[in-house]
Design a protein around this motif. Structure first.
Motif, PDB file in Angstrom:
ATOM      1  N   ALA A  54       0.820  -1.209   0.000  1.00 39.40           N
ATOM      2  CA  ALA A  54       0.000   0.000   0.000  1.00 39.40           C
ATOM      3  C   ALA A  54       0.854   1.258   0.000  1.00 39.40           C
ATOM      4  CB  ALA A  54      -0.916   0.004   1.234  1.00 39.40           C
ATOM      5  N   ASP A  55       2.105   1.138   0.413  1.00 41.31           N
ATOM      6  CA  ASP A  55       3.007   2.276   0.554  1.00 41.31           C
ATOM      7  C   ASP A  55       4.177   2.096  -0.420  1.00 41.31           C
ATOM      8  OD1 ASP A  55       5.032   4.100   1.455  1.00 41.31           O
ATOM      9  OD2 ASP A  55       4.092   4.157   3.432  1.00 41.31           O
ATOM     10  N   GLU A  56       4.424   3.100  -1.263  1.00 44.38           N
ATOM     11  CA  GLU A  56       5.484   3.031  -2.267  1.00 44.38           C
ATOM     12  C   GLU A  56       6.859   2.790  -1.653  1.00 44.38           C
ATOM     13  OE1 GLU A  56       5.591   3.183  -5.637  1.00 44.38           O
ATOM     14  OE2 GLU A  56       3.406   3.231  -5.841  1.00 44.38           O
ATOM     15  N   ARG A  57       7.037   3.163  -0.390  1.00 48.32           N
ATOM     16  CA  ARG A  57       8.340   2.968   0.257  1.00 48.32           C
ATOM     17  C   ARG A  57       8.686   1.492   0.394  1.00 48.32           C
ATOM     18  NH1 ARG A  57       7.609   6.243   5.683  1.00 48.32           N
ATOM     19  NH2 ARG A  57       5.567   5.209   5.472  1.00 48.32           N
ATOM     20  N   THR A  58       7.704   0.643   0.259  1.00 51.66           N
ATOM     21  CA  THR A  58       7.950  -0.797   0.330  1.00 51.66           C
ATOM     22  C   THR A  58       8.873  -1.256  -0.796  1.00 51.66           C
ATOM     23  OG1 THR A  58       5.901  -1.246   1.504  1.00 51.66           O
ATOM     24  CG2 THR A  58       6.811  -3.065   0.241  1.00 51.66           C
TER      25      THR A  58
ATOM     26  N   ALA B 206      13.199   0.122   6.419  1.00 53.49           N
ATOM     27  CA  ALA B 206      12.505   0.826   5.333  1.00 53.49           C
ATOM     28  C   ALA B 206      11.096   0.298   5.086  1.00 53.49           C
ATOM     29  CB  ALA B 206      13.319   0.722   4.037  1.00 53.49           C
ATOM     30  N   LEU B 207      10.758  -0.852   5.675  1.00 53.72           N
ATOM     31  CA  LEU B 207       9.456  -1.470   5.414  1.00 53.72           C
ATOM     32  C   LEU B 207       8.361  -0.796   6.247  1.00 53.72           C
ATOM     33  CD1 LEU B 207       7.663  -3.661   4.167  1.00 53.72           C
ATOM     34  CD2 LEU B 207       8.431  -5.224   5.981  1.00 53.72           C
TER      35      LEU B 207
ATOM     36  N   ASP C 225       2.595  -2.542   5.480  1.00 52.79           N
ATOM     37  CA  ASP C 225       2.814  -3.597   4.490  1.00 52.79           C
ATOM     38  C   ASP C 225       3.530  -4.827   5.033  1.00 52.79           C
ATOM     39  OD1 ASP C 225       1.545  -2.356   2.351  1.00 52.79           O
ATOM     40  OD2 ASP C 225       3.325  -1.215   1.794  1.00 52.79           O
ATOM     41  N   ILE C 226       3.787  -4.853   6.322  1.00 52.91           N
ATOM     42  CA  ILE C 226       4.518  -5.997   6.885  1.00 52.91           C
ATOM     43  C   ILE C 226       3.788  -7.308   6.616  1.00 52.91           C
ATOM     44  CG2 ILE C 226       5.237  -7.108   9.039  1.00 52.91           C
ATOM     45  CD1 ILE C 226       6.014  -4.365  10.097  1.00 52.91           C
TER      46      ILE C 226
ATOM     47  N   GLY D 212       3.438 -15.649  12.559  1.00 50.31           N
ATOM     48  CA  GLY D 212       3.773 -14.522  13.422  1.00 50.31           C
ATOM     49  C   GLY D 212       3.521 -13.173  12.781  1.00 50.31           C
ATOM     50  N   GLY D 213       3.028 -13.187  11.538  1.00 51.70           N
ATOM     51  CA  GLY D 213       2.714 -11.937  10.853  1.00 51.70           C
ATOM     52  C   GLY D 213       3.922 -11.182  10.345  1.00 51.70           C
TER      53      GLY D 213
END
Length: 287
Positions: free
Chosen positions: A141-145, A221-222, A226-227, A276-277
């Motif tokens: 969802a986030d471009e930084r991913t 940076a994640l 988005d994890i 554990g997600g």
């Protein structure tokens, strides 16, 4: 055998850690990432299996044409037929696919890298850009991913380079930067001849520290949002980081042997990360 079955077979036979991460994905995303992985394997095999550089160059040129045929809607190879339906949905572009082939072609043009910036460029082509495409398949969802994914790809490739020093040397290749060899007073001839020393161990410890810093930068940076979606990449991070630790415990015995984790351990690390997600891996590798 269908195109999807061909790609599945290619991934399963490779024994790669990536295969274990694919198992937990929903069907369509699993098909997409498996096809992308099979594409990367096919072009990588061209360079590894061809003893004549000119033949390899011709084959890579053929794969460039296959990419264009796939984008025009007329894929021919089982891999491009399997990958074509997923291009638009997951942002798999011509530029990124061609960047991967460019990276493979770099192996035909040079067997040494002067410094880390030069090696980093190579690592981005063969792994960083693959990380970006993979992140698109996993979802974000986030471009930084994408920054996270690119750095994680670099960390994976540097871990591979550390693991494969001996195998690469037997092919006449040394990916460890020349200026690092000079810094630790390790001769290229020693690596080519499989000579292990305290200086070599210090050199490898330095490379591992660089890899671990890349893992740290990737995790930091994640974006938190988005994890969960990026759990397949985090599974691979858990497996590859464990592999790096195992190589260190073996005192960097990579010149004559190839350290690996058992399939059961890989599956355990993957499952533990999934349930554990992914947050535990992010937390641990960020430190």
């Amino acid at each position: 055998m269908s195109p999807d079955e061909y790609c599945q077979d290619k991934a399963a036979k490779s024994g790669s850690s990536f295969y274990y991460a694919f198992l937990f994905l929903p069907v369509e995303r699993r098909r997409a990432i498996t096809a992308l992985y099979a594409f990367c394997r096919e072009v990588d095999d061209v360079v590894d299996d061809c003893t004549d550089p000119q033949v390899a160059r011709v084959k890579l040129g053929w794969w460039r044409k296959q990419v264009d045929a796939m984008l025009s809607g007329t894929p021919e190879h089982p891999v491009t037929r399997a990958l074509q339906p997923h291009l638009h949905a997951y942002g798999i572009t011509r530029e990124r696919l061609m960047a991967v082939i460019d990276g493979m072609e770099m192996d035909l043009d040079q067997t040494r890298y002067l410094d880390w910036p030069g090696l980093r460029k190579y690592c981005w082509h063969v792994a960083g850009v693959v990380g970006e495409m993979s992140a698109g398949i996993f979802g974000y969802a986030d471009e930084r991913t994408l920054d996270y994914a690119g750095k994680l790809g670099l960390a994976f490739q540097l871990t591979n380079i550390i693991r494969d020093v001996g195998d690469d040397a037997r092919r006449g290749r040394i990916y460890l930067p020349v200026n690092d060899l000079q810094k630790f007073e390790v001769k290229a001839s020693d690596i080519l001849n499989g000579v292990h020393s305290e200086r070599f161990s210090a050199l490898m410890s330095f490379q591992a520290a660089r890899a671990r810093e890349l893992y740290r930068e990737a995790m930091q940076a994640l974006p938190a949002v988005d994890i969960r979606a990026q759990r397949p990449g985090l599974m691979m991070a858990a497996i590859y980081h464990a592999l790096l630790d195992e190589i260190e415990r073996d005192d960097w015995q990579v010149l004559e042997q190839r350290t690996s984790l058992t399939p059961l351990r890989k599956l355990w690390l993957a499952w533990k990360t999934w349930v554990g997600g992914g947050r535990g891996v992010v937390r641990r590798l960020s430190q």
